[in-house]
Design a protein around this motif. Structure first.
Motif, PDB file in Angstrom:
ATOM      1  N   ALA A  40     -18.072 -10.499 -17.849  1.00 17.30           N
ATOM      2  CA  ALA A  40     -17.816 -11.926 -17.619  1.00 17.30           C
ATOM      3  C   ALA A  40     -16.626 -12.133 -16.693  1.00 17.30           C
ATOM      4  N   ARG A  41     -15.668 -11.208 -16.736  1.00 18.68           N
ATOM      5  CA  ARG A  41     -14.459 -11.310 -15.909  1.00 18.68           C
ATOM      6  C   ARG A  41     -14.616 -10.592 -14.572  1.00 18.68           C
ATOM      7  N   SER A  42     -15.737  -9.922 -14.380  1.00 15.06           N
ATOM      8  CA  SER A  42     -15.915  -9.085 -13.189  1.00 15.06           C
ATOM      9  C   SER A  42     -16.535  -9.858 -12.029  1.00 15.06           C
TER      10      SER A  42
ATOM     11  N   ALA B   4     -21.614 -17.965 -13.655  1.00 13.03           N
ATOM     12  CA  ALA B   4     -22.768 -18.856 -13.798  1.00 13.03           C
ATOM     13  C   ALA B   4     -23.998 -18.092 -14.299  1.00 13.03           C
ATOM     14  N   ASP B   5     -24.068 -16.786 -13.980  1.00 14.00           N
ATOM     15  CA  ASP B   5     -25.235 -15.987 -14.357  1.00 14.00           C
ATOM     16  C   ASP B   5     -25.076 -15.270 -15.698  1.00 14.00           C
ATOM     17  N   LEU B   6     -23.970 -15.489 -16.394  1.00  8.90           N
ATOM     18  CA  LEU B   6     -23.663 -14.714 -17.599  1.00  8.90           C
ATOM     19  C   LEU B   6     -24.732 -14.850 -18.680  1.00  8.90           C
ATOM     20  N   GLU B   7     -25.117 -16.054 -19.005  1.00  5.10           N
ATOM     21  CA  GLU B   7     -26.084 -16.221 -20.095  1.00  5.10           C
ATOM     22  C   GLU B   7     -27.407 -15.537 -19.776  1.00  5.10           C
ATOM     23  N   ARG B   8     -27.912 -15.705 -18.559  1.00  9.21           N
ATOM     24  CA  ARG B   8     -29.176 -15.083 -18.177  1.00  9.21           C
ATOM     25  C   ARG B   8     -29.073 -13.557 -18.217  1.00  9.21           C
ATOM     26  N   ILE B   9     -27.984 -13.040 -17.687  1.00 12.41           N
ATOM     27  CA  ILE B   9     -27.801 -11.579 -17.668  1.00 12.41           C
ATOM     28  C   ILE B   9     -27.606 -11.051 -19.086  1.00 12.41           C
ATOM     29  N   PHE B  10     -26.866 -11.784 -19.901  1.00 13.07           N
ATOM     30  CA  PHE B  10     -26.669 -11.391 -21.299  1.00 13.07           C
ATOM     31  C   PHE B  10     -28.022 -11.289 -22.010  1.00 13.07           C
ATOM     32  N   ARG B  11     -28.811 -12.331 -21.908  1.00 12.61           N
ATOM     33  CA  ARG B  11     -30.116 -12.354 -22.598  1.00 12.61           C
ATOM     34  C   ARG B  11     -31.035 -11.228 -22.111  1.00 12.61           C
ATOM     35  N   ALA B  12     -30.999 -10.949 -20.832  1.00 14.66           N
ATOM     36  CA  ALA B  12     -31.871  -9.925 -20.260  1.00 14.66           C
ATOM     37  C   ALA B  12     -31.412  -8.504 -20.579  1.00 14.66           C
ATOM     38  N   ASN B  13     -30.105  -8.302 -20.758  1.00 14.63           N
ATOM     39  CA  ASN B  13     -29.572  -6.938 -20.857  1.00 14.63           C
ATOM     40  C   ASN B  13     -28.969  -6.552 -22.200  1.00 14.63           C
ATOM     41  N   TYR B  14     -28.749  -7.514 -23.086  1.00 18.08           N
ATOM     42  CA  TYR B  14     -28.102  -7.202 -24.371  1.00 18.08           C
ATOM     43  C   TYR B  14     -28.836  -6.099 -25.146  1.00 18.08           C
TER      44      TYR B  14
ATOM     45  N   THR C 189     -24.807  -9.902  -9.069  1.00 13.97           N
ATOM     46  CA  THR C 189     -25.889 -10.121 -10.037  1.00 13.97           C
ATOM     47  C   THR C 189     -26.944  -9.031  -9.960  1.00 13.97           C
ATOM     48  N   GLY C 190     -27.304  -8.604  -8.772  1.00 17.85           N
ATOM     49  CA  GLY C 190     -28.327  -7.580  -8.600  1.00 17.85           C
ATOM     50  C   GLY C 190     -27.935  -6.214  -9.132  1.00 17.85           C
ATOM     51  N   GLU C 191     -26.656  -5.991  -9.331  1.00 20.18           N
ATOM     52  CA  GLU C 191     -26.173  -4.703  -9.839  1.00 20.18           C
ATOM     53  C   GLU C 191     -25.794  -4.771 -11.309  1.00 20.18           C
ATOM     54  N   ALA C 192     -26.006  -5.916 -11.932  1.00 20.16           N
ATOM     55  CA  ALA C 192     -25.557  -6.134 -13.306  1.00 20.16           C
ATOM     56  C   ALA C 192     -26.171  -5.152 -14.303  1.00 20.16           C
ATOM     57  N   ALA C 193     -27.474  -4.939 -14.245  1.00 21.67           N
ATOM     58  CA  ALA C 193     -28.137  -4.081 -15.233  1.00 21.67           C
ATOM     59  C   ALA C 193     -27.571  -2.662 -15.214  1.00 21.67           C
ATOM     60  N   GLY C 194     -27.443  -2.092 -14.040  1.00 20.94           N
ATOM     61  CA  GLY C 194     -26.880  -0.740 -13.941  1.00 20.94           C
ATOM     62  C   GLY C 194     -25.436  -0.693 -14.378  1.00 20.94           C
ATOM     63  N   TRP C 195     -24.652  -1.668 -13.939  1.00 21.00           N
ATOM     64  CA  TRP C 195     -23.236  -1.711 -14.298  1.00 21.00           C
ATOM     65  C   TRP C 195     -23.089  -1.806 -15.812  1.00 21.00           C
ATOM     66  N   LEU C 196     -23.888  -2.661 -16.446  1.00 22.11           N
ATOM     67  CA  LEU C 196     -23.797  -2.850 -17.894  1.00 22.11           C
ATOM     68  C   LEU C 196     -24.190  -1.588 -18.654  1.00 22.11           C
ATOM     69  N   SER C 197     -25.216  -0.885 -18.184  1.00 22.23           N
ATOM     70  CA  SER C 197     -25.636   0.358 -18.850  1.00 22.23           C
ATOM     71  C   SER C 197     -24.548   1.420 -18.772  1.00 22.23           C
TER      72      SER C 197
END
Length: 171
Positions: free
Chosen positions: A50-52, A11-21, A56-64
């Motif tokens: 998206a499959r993980s 559910a949070d994918l679009e928001r996290i994508f836009r914030a972290n892409y 949500t609070g750890e998304a930015a670090g995980w993505l980096s």
């Protein structure tokens, strides 16, 4: 994005994508030296995210971290080396100062190759720090203390210099 037949997307994918892409692409580009390749890496990273079940609070670090790991994997595999070298050859042909272009491209290639030979944790810490992440952000992303980030980055820089010197003397 459609979830037809693939289960539901976060559910949070679009928001996290836009914030972290932008940051994910920047981290990958720092490793790969190519925005196009970095965008390919970003796609892979966000598909994995998206499959993980990453909170949500750890998304930015995980993505980096995922961007750095995925870019290093691409770099190490050499999948696109022929394409890059071919593109570099074409650039050199049309550039007015061919010698400068060739030297710059060769230096970047050497740095990326040396980076790929570093221990993974050091390489990732170095890439994240030099991609603009703060010590606290690098620490959170790599699950290490803030105080150890500086030491890890300094050791990585030292190891990178040694790798560059070692391979420069063997050329």
């Amino acid at each position: 994005m459609s979830s037809s037949g693939r289960g539901s997307l976060r559910a949070d994918l679009e928001r996290i994508f836009r914030a972290n892409y932008p940051r994910v692409v920047a981290v990958a580009a720092r490793v790969l030296g190519s925005r196009d390749e970095a965008e390919d890496v970003a796609q892979e990273v966000f598909l994995s995210f998206a499959r993980s079940a990453v909170p949500t609070g750890e998304a930015a670090g995980w993505l980096s971290v995922a961007a750095a790991h995925t870019a290093l994997n691409h770099l190490r595999s050499g999948r696109r080396r022929a394409t890059r070298e071919e593109a570099a050859g074409k650039t050199a042909e049309v550039c007015p100062d061919v010698a400068d272009t060739v030297v710059t491209l060769d230096e970047r290639r050497r740095v990326r190759a040396a980076l790929a030979r570093l221990p993974r944790r050091q390489a990732v810490a170095l890439v994240l720090r030099h991609s603009g992440l703060s010590y606290a952000e690098v620490a959170a992303a790599l699950d290490m203390s803030t105080g150890s980030v500086g030491t890890t980055v300094r050791r990585a820089e030292s190891a990178l210099r040694k790798e560059l010197n070692r391979h420069a003397s063997s050329d």
